[in-house]
Design a protein around this motif. Structure first.
Motif, PDB file in Angstrom:
ATOM      1  N   ARG A   1      55.130 -71.628  21.334  1.00  0.00           N
ATOM      2  CA  ARG A   1      54.764 -71.965  22.702  1.00  0.00           C
ATOM      3  C   ARG A   1      55.917 -72.693  23.365  1.00  0.00           C
ATOM      4  NH1 ARG A   1      49.015 -73.376  25.085  1.00  0.00           N
ATOM      5  NH2 ARG A   1      49.594 -74.188  27.122  1.00  0.00           N
ATOM      6  N   GLY A   2      56.215 -72.304  24.609  1.00  0.00           N
ATOM      7  CA  GLY A   2      57.326 -72.918  25.314  1.00  0.00           C
ATOM      8  C   GLY A   2      57.222 -72.714  26.799  1.00  0.00           C
ATOM      9  N   SER A   3      58.363 -72.743  27.478  1.00  0.00           N
ATOM     10  CA  SER A   3      58.427 -72.585  28.933  1.00  0.00           C
ATOM     11  C   SER A   3      59.282 -71.374  29.263  1.00  0.00           C
ATOM     12  CB  SER A   3      59.055 -73.821  29.577  1.00  0.00           C
ATOM     13  OG  SER A   3      58.313 -74.983  29.283  1.00  0.00           O
TER      14      SER A   3
ATOM     15  N   SER B   1      53.751 -80.294  30.388  1.00  0.00           N
ATOM     16  CA  SER B   1      54.713 -79.651  29.505  1.00  0.00           C
ATOM     17  C   SER B   1      54.010 -79.019  28.327  1.00  0.00           C
ATOM     18  CB  SER B   1      55.732 -80.686  29.004  1.00  0.00           C
ATOM     19  OG  SER B   1      56.570 -81.087  30.053  1.00  0.00           O
ATOM     20  N   PRO B   2      54.604 -77.976  27.758  1.00  0.00           N
ATOM     21  CA  PRO B   2      53.958 -77.303  26.632  1.00  0.00           C
ATOM     22  C   PRO B   2      53.652 -78.256  25.500  1.00  0.00           C
ATOM     23  CG  PRO B   2      55.833 -76.046  27.423  1.00  0.00           C
ATOM     24  CD  PRO B   2      55.859 -77.347  28.146  1.00  0.00           C
ATOM     25  N   LYS B   3      52.468 -78.122  24.946  1.00  0.00           N
ATOM     26  CA  LYS B   3      52.039 -78.980  23.849  1.00  0.00           C
ATOM     27  C   LYS B   3      52.111 -78.199  22.547  1.00  0.00           C
ATOM     28  CE  LYS B   3      50.841 -82.386  26.594  1.00  0.00           C
ATOM     29  NZ  LYS B   3      51.523 -83.684  26.550  1.00  0.00           N
ATOM     30  N   ASP B   4      52.198 -78.932  21.452  1.00  0.00           N
ATOM     31  CA  ASP B   4      52.173 -78.302  20.144  1.00  0.00           C
ATOM     32  C   ASP B   4      50.724 -78.235  19.668  1.00  0.00           C
ATOM     33  OD1 ASP B   4      55.046 -77.924  19.464  1.00  0.00           O
ATOM     34  OD2 ASP B   4      55.047 -80.057  19.951  1.00  0.00           O
ATOM     35  N   GLN B   5      50.018 -77.272  20.168  1.00  0.00           N
ATOM     36  CA  GLN B   5      48.610 -77.133  19.854  1.00  0.00           C
ATOM     37  C   GLN B   5      48.362 -75.714  19.367  1.00  0.00           C
ATOM     38  OE1 GLN B   5      47.484 -77.984  23.928  1.00  0.00           O
ATOM     39  NE2 GLN B   5      46.948 -75.857  24.262  1.00  0.00           N
ATOM     40  N   ASN B   6      47.219 -75.450  18.850  1.00  0.00           N
ATOM     41  CA  ASN B   6      46.892 -74.097  18.423  1.00  0.00           C
ATOM     42  C   ASN B   6      46.935 -73.163  19.618  1.00  0.00           C
ATOM     43  OD1 ASN B   6      46.522 -74.947  15.835  1.00  0.00           O
ATOM     44  ND2 ASN B   6      44.303 -75.186  16.031  1.00  0.00           N
TER      45      ASN B   6
ATOM     46  N   LEU C   1      53.444 -66.705   6.844  1.00  0.00           N
ATOM     47  CA  LEU C   1      53.055 -67.579   7.944  1.00  0.00           C
ATOM     48  C   LEU C   1      51.718 -67.140   8.507  1.00  0.00           C
ATOM     49  CD1 LEU C   1      56.444 -67.808   9.911  1.00  0.00           C
ATOM     50  CD2 LEU C   1      55.655 -69.236   8.019  1.00  0.00           C
ATOM     51  N   ASN C   2      50.904 -68.118   8.929  1.00  0.00           N
ATOM     52  CA  ASN C   2      49.678 -67.744   9.635  1.00  0.00           C
ATOM     53  C   ASN C   2      50.003 -67.444  11.090  1.00  0.00           C
ATOM     54  OD1 ASN C   2      49.701 -70.223  11.132  1.00  0.00           O
ATOM     55  ND2 ASN C   2      48.708 -71.268   9.401  1.00  0.00           N
ATOM     56  N   ASP C   3      48.996 -67.047  11.865  1.00  0.00           N
ATOM     57  CA  ASP C   3      49.241 -66.612  13.241  1.00  0.00           C
ATOM     58  C   ASP C   3      49.807 -67.740  14.101  1.00  0.00           C
ATOM     59  OD1 ASP C   3      48.387 -64.096  12.625  1.00  0.00           O
ATOM     60  OD2 ASP C   3      46.355 -64.357  13.445  1.00  0.00           O
ATOM     61  N   ASP C   4      49.303 -68.961  13.916  1.00  0.00           N
ATOM     62  CA  ASP C   4      49.810 -70.085  14.699  1.00  0.00           C
ATOM     63  C   ASP C   4      51.274 -70.348  14.385  1.00  0.00           C
ATOM     64  OD1 ASP C   4      47.361 -70.341  15.809  1.00  0.00           O
ATOM     65  OD2 ASP C   4      46.780 -72.162  14.719  1.00  0.00           O
TER      66      ASP C   4
ATOM     67  N   LYS D   1      55.300 -64.396  20.514  1.00  0.00           N
ATOM     68  CA  LYS D   1      54.629 -64.055  19.260  1.00  0.00           C
ATOM     69  C   LYS D   1      55.592 -63.384  18.285  1.00  0.00           C
ATOM     70  CE  LYS D   1      49.788 -63.680  20.673  1.00  0.00           C
ATOM     71  NZ  LYS D   1      48.575 -62.831  20.634  1.00  0.00           N
ATOM     72  N   LYS D   2      55.231 -63.507  16.999  1.00  0.00           N
ATOM     73  CA  LYS D   2      55.972 -62.925  15.891  1.00  0.00           C
ATOM     74  C   LYS D   2      57.338 -63.576  15.690  1.00  0.00           C
ATOM     75  CE  LYS D   2      53.597 -58.463  16.091  1.00  0.00           C
ATOM     76  NZ  LYS D   2      53.729 -57.001  16.175  1.00  0.00           N
ATOM     77  N   TYR D   3      57.425 -64.849  16.111  1.00  0.00           N
ATOM     78  CA  TYR D   3      58.610 -65.667  15.866  1.00  0.00           C
ATOM     79  C   TYR D   3      58.157 -67.038  15.385  1.00  0.00           C
ATOM     80  CZ  TYR D   3      61.692 -62.281  18.158  1.00  0.00           C
ATOM     81  OH  TYR D   3      62.404 -61.165  18.479  1.00  0.00           O
ATOM     82  N   ALA D   4      59.045 -67.741  14.671  1.00  0.00           N
ATOM     83  CA  ALA D   4      58.738 -69.086  14.168  1.00  0.00           C
ATOM     84  C   ALA D   4      59.815 -70.059  14.628  1.00  0.00           C
ATOM     85  CB  ALA D   4      58.642 -69.081  12.645  1.00  0.00           C
ATOM     86  N   ARG D   5      59.403 -71.308  14.876  1.00  0.00           N
ATOM     87  CA  ARG D   5      60.315 -72.344  15.389  1.00  0.00           C
ATOM     88  C   ARG D   5      60.535 -73.397  14.291  1.00  0.00           C
ATOM     89  NH1 ARG D   5      58.387 -75.161  20.800  1.00  0.00           N
ATOM     90  NH2 ARG D   5      56.569 -75.491  19.456  1.00  0.00           N
ATOM     91  N   HIS D   6      61.753 -73.483  13.789  1.00  0.00           N
ATOM     92  CA  HIS D   6      62.066 -74.351  12.654  1.00  0.00           C
ATOM     93  C   HIS D   6      62.979 -75.504  13.062  1.00  0.00           C
ATOM     94  CE1 HIS D   6      60.466 -72.031   9.219  1.00  0.00           C
ATOM     95  NE2 HIS D   6      60.624 -70.996  10.026  1.00  0.00           N
ATOM     96  N   HIS D   7      62.912 -76.589  12.279  1.00  0.00           N
ATOM     97  CA  HIS D   7      63.913 -77.633  12.357  1.00  0.00           C
ATOM     98  C   HIS D   7      65.256 -77.075  11.883  1.00  0.00           C
ATOM     99  CE1 HIS D   7      61.615 -81.320  13.191  1.00  0.00           C
ATOM    100  NE2 HIS D   7      60.639 -80.780  12.498  1.00  0.00           N
TER     101      HIS D   7
END
Length: 604
Positions: free
Chosen positions: A78-80, A127-132, A70-73, A41-47
């Protein structure tokens, strides 16, 4: 009691969520590892711009990249999370992630039970999905994570998707199976960089065009068929030999030719002089050079001749050069200068692949030895060097060599025939004394046109090739105080096809349309590395590279498994070239070098 080996836990959010990639990076099986789904949490994953992998930054930095809150999502990743990593595993991971990232301690929420890794190259369904993400409270555990520390300007204002990576890009990292090492191109490329991530060879300093990646044209066969004139079935692995112009650039050239034919005198006497400065202005930013220091010649060999045959050589003058890396035509020019003007040649001998460090060391040693031997009886006056030599097609440390020459009072002449459009160029920083590059090889201009750069301090040393209307007679050597006629002299040396010069602007526009220098160079480098790996594996040989990984840019040299005697190597190489063209419609130069036979391929 014996102490337990140190164990590490790490949170992965990008390509390393795939077990096959993780195993390839750490160089062993993953049987000793346990994995769980987790949330940071409190991080963002960018291209990351123009590459397949993502970057994680604090949410505050993510908001800066996105230009909004940024919103909460969006502020959760989400990862491993993987536990049981050894110190050796971590060393490999640190190298793989390189200097773009820093391993930092964080806390993540566990979202699943611990489980064994799959041991398969196919990502598991779990595997982790890109979901809410869920807002439910979960167990917090401490872990390390690789945080992006390079400039935020390298990140896209969009969030990276693991599922999109699996769908569109994973084959470039793990292939469709594990039979060929070439299928691990991206993984191995990053491991070979040994922690110093470059894209490629200094590409981070390239001038890139800011374009939304979703709007960019896709490279490959479709682009070739749509935008280039290459005949169907012709396999051009020799882009470095002649270059190839896109159809829009050819169209521009034809328009200029028609304009010339419509009123030849008006074109030559008025339009030409009005348009040439515009081309200089357009090209100068790509080279980081002042426009008035640039002019145009037929090709790089012409530019080298203009320099070597203009200087007023004196008795006792010596020229430093590199016999194993000089272009054949320029070597002939050196021999001409030696035969006609009495200049002596001083070789710096090495056989590739050697490191750039070794080239610089040997150069410095030869300079010091020669200057000590000559004393006051002669002088090393000029050094001729390649930026990217022809055969072998490898990058040389020309910027460092220019600095060495400057330190020892030697003029530097850089044959950069392959450089512009191939690798980034910063002429203000490198500060060569003379520099020439073909714009038609890698920069999409029509054949043939080259750009010549001469700083103001050396304008008195150079004349045009051929000598023409602008020549100012002088029986005495001109000096740095002599008024410069450089731009005027080189602007017009006689009637020729000027359309190639004017179409340079259209070539630069096409490169912007493609996404800019960084995207083009990155693609070309990756493509040729993949091709070299495939060929070397198929032939059971290797491609030319040194321990620094500093030779390969967008050309590769693959050893051929020949069995004939060494005195037959050159003859065999030419026979292979002819057979490839005649029987397979493939253009690829082959050559004998260092007791071996190589084929050179170019990625474009």
């Amino acid at each position: 009691m014996a102490s337990q080996p140190e164990s590490f836990t790490c949170f992965f959010y990008g390509t390393l969520m795939n077990d096959a990639i993780l195993r390839r990076v750490i160089g062993t099986s993953s049987d000793h590892l346990r994995i769980a789904d987790a949330l940071l949490k409190k991080y963002a994953r960018h291209h990351v711009k123009h590459v397949d992998y993502p970057a994680v930054v604090p949410a505050s930095s993510g908001a800066q990249v996105m230009g909004r809150d940024l919103n909460d999502d969006e502020a959760s990743v989400r990862g491993s999370v993987v536990k049981g990593l050894t110190a050796s595993d971590i060393r490999f991971l640190d190298t793989f992630e390189g200097d773009e990232y820093e391993r930092q301690a964080v806390q993540v929420e566990l979202l699943s039970d611990w489980r064994a890794t799959t041991g398969s190259s196919t990502p598991p369904s779990g595997s982790p999905k890109d979901q809410n993400v869920s807002s439910e409270a979960s167990t917090l555990i401490p872990t390390d994570v690789y945080i992006w520390i390079d400039p935020l300007s390298k990140l896209e204002p969009s969030l990276w998707s693991y599922e999109a990576f699996l769908r569109d890009k994973a084959h470039m990292w793990i292939g469709k199976g594990e039979q060929s090492d070439a299928e691990y191109l991206e993984v191995d490329r990053r491991r070979q960089m040994e922690g110093k991530i470059v894209r490629p060879n200094g590409l981070d300093k390239a001038h890139s065009n800011s374009v939304n990646s979703s709007e960019l044209p896709q490279f490959g066969h479709d682009m070739r068929d749509k935008y280039f004139c290459l005949e169907k079935g012709y396999i051009n692995l020799n882009h470095g030999g002649r270059g190839a112009s896109p159809k829009p650039v050819i169209d521009a050239k034809l328009r200029w030719m028609e304009k010339n034919e419509a009123a030849p005198d008006r074109f030559a006497q008025q339009i030409y002089y009005k348009e040439v400065p515009k081309v200089r202005e357009a090209l100068a930013p790509m080279l980081n050079a002042e426009p008035d220091l640039l002019t145009f010649v037929l090709n790089a060999t012409t530019g080298v001749n203009a320099v070597l045959r203009s200087i007023r050589w004196q008795k006792g003058d010596y020229i430093l050069y590199y016999p194993s890396a000089v272009y054949g035509a320029c070597n002939s020019t050196l021999l001409f200068v030696r035969d006609h003007y009495g200049v002596e040649l001083v070789p710096v001998d090495f056989t590739l692949p050697v490191t750039h460090e070794e080239m610089v060391r040997k150069t410095t040693a030869v300079i010091k030895e020669t200057q000590a031997r000559l004393g006051d009886s002669g002088r090393l006056r000029l050094a001729l060097m390649d930026a990217i030599c022809s055969m072998p097609g490898v990058a040389l440390p020309w910027e460092k060599l220019c600095a060495v020459m400057k330190e020892h009072g030697i003029l530097s002449l850089v044959d950069a025939a392959h450089l512009i459009g191939h690798r980034p160029v910063d002429l203000k920083k490198a500060d060569p004394d003379f520099w020439v590059s073909n714009v038609h090889k890698w920069c999409f201009a029509p054949r043939s046109v080259s750009v010549l750069y001469v700083p103001q301090r050396n304008h008195h040393l150079i004349e045009t090739m051929p000598i023409s209307f602008g020549y100012v007679p002088s029986r005495e050597p001109k000096t740095v105080n002599t008024p410069s006629t450089y731009k005027q002299c080189f602007s017009f040396t006689g009637t020729q096809d000027f359309s190639n010069i004017f179409a340079i602007i259209d070539a630069l526009e096409f490169r912007k349309f493609c996404g800019g220098e960084e995207r083009i160079m990155q693609y070309n480098h990756d493509l040729v590395l993949q091709g070299a790996s495939l060929l070397a594996n198929a032939l059971n040989t290797s491609y030319m590279e040194n321990s620094e990984k500093s030779l390969m840019a967008c050309m590769a040299n693959i050893e051929l498994p020949v069995t004939v005697s060494q005195d037959q190597h050159a003859k065999l190489a030419q026979a292979i070239v002819d057979a490839l063209l005649d029987d397979y419609n493939i253009s690829a130069p082959c050559y004998a070098y260092g007791g071996k036979v190589y084929v050179r391929i170019a990625g474009e």
